[in-house]
Design an enzyme around this catalytic site. Structure first.
Site, mmCIF file in Angstrom:
data_model
loop_
_atom_site.group_PDB
_atom_site.id
_atom_site.type_symbol
_atom_site.label_atom_id
_atom_site.label_comp_id
_atom_site.label_asym_id
_atom_site.label_seq_id
_atom_site.Cartn_x
_atom_site.Cartn_y
_atom_site.Cartn_z
ATOM 1 C CE LYS A 197 -39.203 19.169 -24.630
ATOM 2 N NZ LYS A 197 -39.911 20.440 -24.352
ATOM 3 N NE ARG A 232 -44.777 18.633 -27.844
ATOM 4 C CZ ARG A 232 -43.642 18.997 -28.373
ATOM 5 N NH1 ARG A 232 -42.790 18.145 -28.800
ATOM 6 N NH2 ARG A 232 -43.330 20.257 -28.481
ATOM 7 N NE ARG A 267 -37.034 28.912 -28.335
ATOM 8 C CZ ARG A 267 -37.465 27.670 -28.180
ATOM 9 N NH1 ARG A 267 -36.857 26.856 -27.358
ATOM 10 N NH2 ARG A 267 -38.526 27.241 -28.834
ATOM 11 N NE ARG A 315 -39.445 26.816 -32.500
ATOM 12 C CZ ARG A 315 -39.512 25.741 -31.724
ATOM 13 N NH1 ARG A 315 -38.405 25.203 -31.253
ATOM 14 N NH2 ARG A 315 -40.668 25.182 -31.419
ATOM 15 N NE ARG A 343 -44.369 25.894 -29.017
ATOM 16 C CZ ARG A 343 -43.141 26.426 -28.917
ATOM 17 N NH1 ARG A 343 -42.956 27.712 -29.091
ATOM 18 N NH2 ARG A 343 -42.126 25.650 -28.624
HETATM 19 P P1 AMP Z 1 -40.862 21.551 -30.396
HETATM 20 O O1 AMP Z 1 -39.723 22.047 -31.216
HETATM 21 O O2 AMP Z 1 -40.578 20.234 -29.735
HETATM 22 O O3 AMP Z 1 -41.373 22.606 -29.436
HETATM 23 O O4 AMP Z 1 -42.075 21.242 -31.413
HETATM 24 C C1 AMP Z 1 -42.626 22.270 -32.237
HETATM 25 C C2 AMP Z 1 -43.999 21.827 -32.722
HETATM 26 O O5 AMP Z 1 -43.886 20.627 -33.497
HETATM 27 C C3 AMP Z 1 -45.013 21.474 -31.639
HETATM 28 O O6 AMP Z 1 -45.671 22.629 -31.127
HETATM 29 C C4 AMP Z 1 -45.960 20.546 -32.392
HETATM 30 O O7 AMP Z 1 -46.823 21.270 -33.247
HETATM 31 C C5 AMP Z 1 -44.992 19.775 -33.282
HETATM 32 N N1 AMP Z 1 -44.500 18.531 -32.596
HETATM 33 C C6 AMP Z 1 -43.228 18.264 -32.193
HETATM 34 N N2 AMP Z 1 -43.147 17.058 -31.619
HETATM 35 C C7 AMP Z 1 -44.392 16.538 -31.647
HETATM 36 C C8 AMP Z 1 -44.976 15.326 -31.176
HETATM 37 N N3 AMP Z 1 -44.248 14.382 -30.553
HETATM 38 N N4 AMP Z 1 -46.307 15.136 -31.384
HETATM 39 C C9 AMP Z 1 -47.061 16.049 -32.017
HETATM 40 N N5 AMP Z 1 -46.587 17.233 -32.458
HETATM 41 C C10 AMP Z 1 -45.266 17.477 -32.286
#
Ligand code: AMP
Length: 215
Positions: free
Chosen positions: A13, A88, A122, A159, A170
């Site tokens: 994404k 989400r 990654r 990360r 996740r």
């Molecule tokens: P991402 O970089 O989008 O994979 O997000 C990393 C982490 O941030 C996720 O595993 C969640 O813990 C938190 N996170 C990101 N976006 C959201 C969201 N819309 N709702 C809840 N937690 C989020």
């Protein structure tokens, strides 16, 4: 244009969002990036979010809805945006539905095991943002045990939440809490399915075709 990018963690994404920003007049809004910044800065939000993020769980809806509402109020969002990692949950989608009219939801689909390989391999450059995958697109150089960025020679980092166990968590969180969004947006006739297993450029071109059909 107001776009949502939907898909499991590791679907690409972020990479595709950056490509869309290059070609369309929209800003990239990633709740993951916003939360990671809050954690780095040690704000109250960051302190609360940290534990959830480290274990691969979602940060509570109200916190994330709060930061996204504030961000959507900024003038640079008026021309359009691409939401990456939000909504989400159905609750987040309904909150968004009350304040914005979304034009299209792009769903990038990738099978489970492929996601684990992608995420656990990654590494990225904290300086220029370049993303590598040790299996598919490795950097050229390793110096004293450190992978080095091809573009700016900085040391690459992984990360914290890309460790394999957290990755599996996740993905499970995604399956339980975010997958229902696919049906939610399909019912609203907004969903556009994209096969996320091809090359980055082919996926980008499929997404562009879907966006161009809107104009
Ligand atoms: P991402 O970089 O989008 O994979 O997000 C990393 C982490 O941030 C996720 O595993 C969640 O813990 C938190 N996170 C990101 N976006 C959201 C969201 N819309 N709702 C809840 N937690 C989020």
């Amino acid at each position: 244009m107001k776009i949502i990018l939907l898909g499991p963690p590791g679907a690409g994404k972020g990479t595709q969002a950056r490509k869309i920003v290059e070609n369309y007049n929209v800003v990239h809004l990633s709740t993951g990036d916003m939360l990671r910044q809050a954690v780095r800065e040690g704000t109250e939000l960051g302190k609360t979010a940290k534990g959830y993020m480290e274990s691969g769980q979602l940060v509570p809806d109200e916190l994330v809805i709060g930061i996204i509402k504030e961000r959507l109020d900024q003038p640079d969002c008026k021309n359009g945006y691409i939401l990456d990692g939000f909504p989400r949950t159905i609750h987040q989608a309904e909150a968004l539905n009350k304040i914005e009219k979304i034009d299209i939801v792009i769903f990038i689909d990738v099978p489970f095991e492929e996601l684990v390989h992608r995420l656990a391999g990654r590494w990225s450059c904290p300086k220029c943002g370049a993303v590598y995958n040790l299996k598919y697109t490795p950097p050229n150089k390793k110096v004293q045990g450190n992978w080095i960025c091809d573009s700016c020679m900085n040391i690459l980092v992984q990360r914290d939440d890309d460790q394999e166990l957290v990755v599996r968590n996740r993905i499970k969180t995604y399956q339980n809490q975010s997958e229902p969004l696919i049906k939610y947006y399909r019912t609203k006739n907004l969903l556009q399915d994209i096969n996320g297993t091809g090359s980055i450029d082919i996926i980008a071109s499929d997404i562009s075709k879907a966006l161009d059909r809107l104009n």
